[in-house]
Design an enzyme around this catalytic site. Structure first.
Site, PDB file in Angstrom:
ATOM      1  N   LEU A  53       0.865  -1.177   0.000  1.00  0.00           N
ATOM      2  CA  LEU A  53       0.000   0.000   0.000  1.00  0.00           C
ATOM      3  C   LEU A  53       0.899   1.224   0.000  1.00  0.00           C
ATOM      4  O   LEU A  53       1.943   1.234   0.664  1.00  0.00           O
ATOM      5  CB  LEU A  53      -0.900   0.027   1.247  1.00  0.00           C
ATOM      6  N   ASP A  54       0.513   2.249  -0.734  1.00  0.00           N
ATOM      7  CA  ASP A  54       1.286   3.481  -0.730  1.00  0.00           C
ATOM      8  C   ASP A  54       1.363   4.034   0.690  1.00  0.00           C
ATOM      9  O   ASP A  54       0.463   3.811   1.519  1.00  0.00           O
ATOM     10  CB  ASP A  54       0.638   4.527  -1.634  1.00  0.00           C
ATOM     11  N   ARG A  55       2.393   4.779   0.943  1.00  0.00           N
ATOM     12  CA  ARG A  55       2.611   5.325   2.290  1.00  0.00           C
ATOM     13  C   ARG A  55       1.382   6.025   2.869  1.00  0.00           C
ATOM     14  O   ARG A  55       1.009   5.783   4.021  1.00  0.00           O
ATOM     15  CB  ARG A  55       3.810   6.281   2.261  1.00  0.00           C
ATOM     16  N   THR A  57      -1.756   5.636   2.182  1.00  0.00           N
ATOM     17  CA  THR A  57      -2.972   4.815   2.174  1.00  0.00           C
ATOM     18  C   THR A  57      -3.006   3.931   3.413  1.00  0.00           C
ATOM     19  O   THR A  57      -2.010   3.308   3.773  1.00  0.00           O
ATOM     20  CB  THR A  57      -3.022   3.931   0.920  1.00  0.00           C
ATOM     21  N   HIS A 162      -0.797   3.968  -8.423  1.00  0.00           N
ATOM     22  CA  HIS A 162      -1.719   5.075  -8.160  1.00  0.00           C
ATOM     23  C   HIS A 162      -2.985   4.981  -9.009  1.00  0.00           C
ATOM     24  O   HIS A 162      -3.576   5.996  -9.367  1.00  0.00           O
ATOM     25  CB  HIS A 162      -1.041   6.431  -8.396  1.00  0.00           C
TER      26      HIS A 162
END
Length: 259
Positions: A53-55, A57, A162
């Protein structure tokens, strides 16, 4: 301590707070707190990532407790056998339910991909989306006399970088707090007036088949104080009632909406 959503002898799932990196990276060499190391220390054994997961999120993050289980889980992700459900707060009123099939060019990082060559053709990217609730707040932000927001459910069929953020921008409903693709004035207004000072994207649920037992698993991640406060302010308390409410310790970093 991280909230453990599920654990057995083969795998573990945690509720990743916004602002946490999944693992060490030379791009963020000054960071000292990471999900993988924290979980390893918390349960006393090594973990193996199978997705990320992106930072900024938050939400469900699944890991294997052996390299073999990690490989089997990774295969399920690669073969699109795992159903992922996200929730987001977006700008404007999005009330319909539809599937967006909109290919995306690969997004290259200025540092990590400095010498890489991006594909010339856009890659397939498909997302189901559904508007759950809307509200209008009497606060002028940017060129608008009032602030309009929607709560949206998102289910990606592909895993482009993204993807959800970029697909919402394509629909002209950027996710609040998206400092890379979103609306800077809207982000600042949402942070100052409504406390949404982070990316309002939450990985709420993973549905998968247990790679060893064959059991059907449904893993859900609870909502933090930012989400809880937003739901109360916008009169959406009855929305997402299937997700628990959780409290996290202060996070080591956030996606700063003003950047």
């Amino acid at each position: 301590m991280l909230e453990i959503i599920y654990q057995d002898e083969w795998l573990v799932a945690v509720n990743k707070p916004s602002g946490w990196l999944v693992h060490r990276s030379w791009l963020d060499r000054h960071e000292k707190v990471f999900v993988m190391q924290t979980v390893r220390d918390q349960i006393g054994q090594h973990v193996f990532t199978v997705h990320r997961l992106d930072r900024p999120t938050s939400g469900v993050l699944l890991m294997g407790l052996s390299s073999e289980v990690g490989r089997l889980l990774s295969q399920q992700f690669e073969q699109h056998q795992i159903r992922k459900t996200y929730h987001a707060v977006v700008r404007g009123w999005l009330q319909e339910a539809a599937t967006l099939d909109y290919p995306l060019l690969e997004e290259m990082d200025k540092i990590a991909d400095k010498f890489a060559t991006a594909p010339r053709e856009a890659q397939p990217a498909v997302t189901d989306y559904k508007g759950l609730a809307t509200c209008e707040m009497p606060v002028p932000i940017g060129r608008y006399d009032a602030a309009r927001y929607s709560l949206v459910e998102l289910a990606p069929h592909t895993g482009r970088k993204h993807q959800l953020r970029r697909h919402m921008v394509h629909l002209r409903h950027p996710i609040i707090g998206d400092s890379k693709h979103g609306d800077l004035k809207q982000n600042r207004g949402a942070a100052s007036h409504f406390g949404m000072n982070r990316l309002m994207l939450h990985a709420s649920q993973l549905e998968l088949t247990h790679p060893i037992t064959g059991e059907a698993l449904c893993l859900r991640a609870g909502l933090d104080h930012v989400w809880q406060g937003m739901l109360t302010q916008f009169g959406w308390q009855d929305q997402l009632s299937h997700l628990p409410r959780v409290e996290f310790l202060p996070t080591p970093g956030e996606d700063i909406v003003g950047e």
